[in-house]
Design an enzyme around this catalytic site. Structure first.
Site, PDB file in Angstrom:
ATOM      1  N   ASP A 244       0.850  -1.193   0.000  1.00 21.89           N
ATOM      2  CA  ASP A 244       0.000   0.000   0.000  1.00 21.89           C
ATOM      3  C   ASP A 244       0.882   1.238   0.000  1.00 21.89           C
ATOM      4  OD1 ASP A 244      -2.147  -1.685   0.146  1.00 21.89           O
ATOM      5  OD2 ASP A 244      -2.927  -0.934   2.048  1.00 21.89           O
ATOM      6  N   ARG A 296      -7.373  -5.515  -7.175  1.00 20.33           N
ATOM      7  CA  ARG A 296      -6.437  -4.450  -6.807  1.00 20.33           C
ATOM      8  C   ARG A 296      -5.004  -4.752  -7.259  1.00 20.33           C
ATOM      9  NH1 ARG A 296      -8.096  -1.910  -0.901  1.00 20.33           N
ATOM     10  NH2 ARG A 296     -10.293  -1.539  -1.381  1.00 20.33           N
TER      11      ARG A 296
END
Length: 477
Positions: A244, A296
């Site tokens: 992330d 994702r």
């Protein structure tokens, strides 16, 4: 502290301005003023490496050991003495994270202790002790080891983790946190089975430790940081994301990694309303998105994301998603759709109707779309941002295979679908078992026998290190 204050101030001011995006200069530290020029340079280096390989007409055996057409690998792997020239790796990055120098120019630090018992006062010889130091360090491993973290491993700036020559696994609490720092290289490491940790004190430098609330359980969390390069890592099975990047992070390259067995693979951008992420720039290149992935790859909020020469072999929902108008430049990738007839689309727009997302700049150029895969492009056809960001135009799918053939940790099994270490019967080879639970205390064993082919390389490297390694002072209490 100044960077943190500025990011928060930008967000607060934007809330009260009717045209916050237009009235603020959302330039981030490390942001390149011409992202299309960076994309062109990536393609130039790929094409130059592929042309060199084809011109020399090297055999498949020679390709596997040296020339692959992958400009990052060809930069250092063709040096027969790379083990004694390890810091040359810092000159091999491409894309937006190409200026990440890590610990180049610093001392070599050898991790001799795989334990992580005290996150406030880590022992010398441990990985945690190394990554919190103030000076640049090039961190290496003399043996295979499993490092089971007790809390987040919080880095200081100018650090390289170089796992070449050993089989190094990082698991456990919080895993890797890069927060308000710069110049970090993470190379050739397994990262998996990361879970939330926190509500504890954790040291982030020799002078400072502080109380940490509960982490998300990301494999690598990049928070307000820049000049980051993650290369040749194998990531899977973490509680939240594998990688992330949020809160104004930028100048990032994520390359040559192998991702598998995970739901939310990669998140780029903190939230739809966090305006500083509009300046985020990330290159995602030469990665293999493999077995057991859902979505994702990445999921983007704002920013400019260059997705180039990756091999997407699995997804259950979608490959690339986004919201809040990110620019997504997909070039020279191979997308192989799943058998599910309702999951053939590569792209997914979130939290926006077609009237809004039709103006977002999402391009597919030179991509190979297989098994019914399709990419829904958007934005103006003659958008100037893309006129010069030309495609690699791969001649066939073999080109992508060559560019991604070594994705993940080098020289060992890619798969992180393991429960515990087991040893081969006679040859010393490491095997993995998928029987038993996903995570057990048995995974904390610290060493395994080195693969025979690596012993000479490691001995040579250690001889070099002995002339350059210094003993670091003990941390203050």
């Amino acid at each position: 502290m100044l960077q943190t204050t500025c990011i928060i101030l930008f967000s607060v001011v934007a809330i009260f301005l009717p045209h916050g995006t237009a009235m603020l200069n959302l330039t981030l530290p490390g942001q390149h003023p011409d992202p299309e020029a960076v994309a062109r340079e990536v393609h130039r280096k790929v094409n130059a490496s592929m042309a060199r390989r084809e011109m020399l007409g090297v055999s498949e055996k020679e390709v596997a050991s040296c020339l692959t057409g992958n400009p990052i690998d060809d930069c250092w792997k063709c040096d027969p003495d790379w083990a004694n020239n390890r810091q040359r790796l810092a000159d091999c990055a491409i894309g937006f994270g190409q200026n990440a120098k890590g610990g180049k120019g610093g001392q070599f630090y050898i991790v001799t202790d795989s334990s992580d018992e005290d996150p406030v006062n880590p022992k010398p010889g441990t990985l945690r002790y190394a990554v919190i130091q103030n000076e640049p360090l090039w961190i290496v491993f003399p043996s295979n080891m499993m490092i089971k973290l007790s809390q987040e491993l919080i880095f200081n700036s100018y650090k390289t983790i170089d796992g070449r020559g050993a089989d190094v696994h990082i698991v456990g609490g919080g895993c890797i946190t890069l927060q308000y720092i710069s110049n970090v290289i993470i190379h050739n490491i397994h990262i998996h089975h990361c879970h939330p940790s926190g509500n504890a004190n954790v040291r982030s430098s020799p002078e400072h430790y502080g109380y940490r609330t509960e982490s998300d359980g990301d494999g690598i969390s990049i928070f307000g940081s820049r000049d980051i390069w993650i290369d040749h890592c194998t990531l899977s099975r973490c509680k939240d994301g594998l990688i992330d990047a949020v809160m104004g992070s930028s100048a990032i390259t994520i390359s040559n990694n192998h991702f598998s067995h995970h739901n939310d693979v990669m998140l780029l951008g903190h939230s739809d309303h966090y305006l500083p992420d509009s300046g985020m720039q990330v290159t995602i290149g030469f990665n293999h998105f493999g077995e057991g992935l859902v979505q994702r790859m990445p999921r983007c909020r704002r920013g400019y994301i260059h997705v180039v020469n990756n091999d997407f072999t699995r997804w259950e929902m979608y490959a690339i998603g986004g919201s809040a108008g990110p620019t997504i430049n997909s070039q020279g990738n191979r997308y192989t759709a799943p058998e599910d007839p309702y999951a053939k689309q590569v792209t997914k727009r979130l939290d926006a109707g077609e009237g809004e997302w039709s103006g977002w700049n999402w391009r597919s150029e030179g991509d190979v779309l297989l098994n019914g895969a399709f990419f829904v492009a958007s934005g103006a056809v003659a958008e100037p941002n893309y006129q010069n960001a030309y495609s690699t135009q791969p001649k066939n799918v073999d080109r992508i295979s060559l560019l991604t053939m070594s994705a993940g940790v080098l020289g060992v099994a890619r798969d992180n679908n393991l429960g515990m270490w087991i040893r081969g019967p006679n040859d010393g080879t490491v095997y993995f078992s998928d029987s038993g639970p996903e995570y057990t205390d048995e995974m904390s064993r610290s060493t395994m026998p080195l693969l025979p082919s690596r012993i000479l390389i490691l001995v040579s490297a250690l001889l070099c290190f002995l002339g350059h390694t210094t003993t670091l002072t003990t941390l203050p209490n």
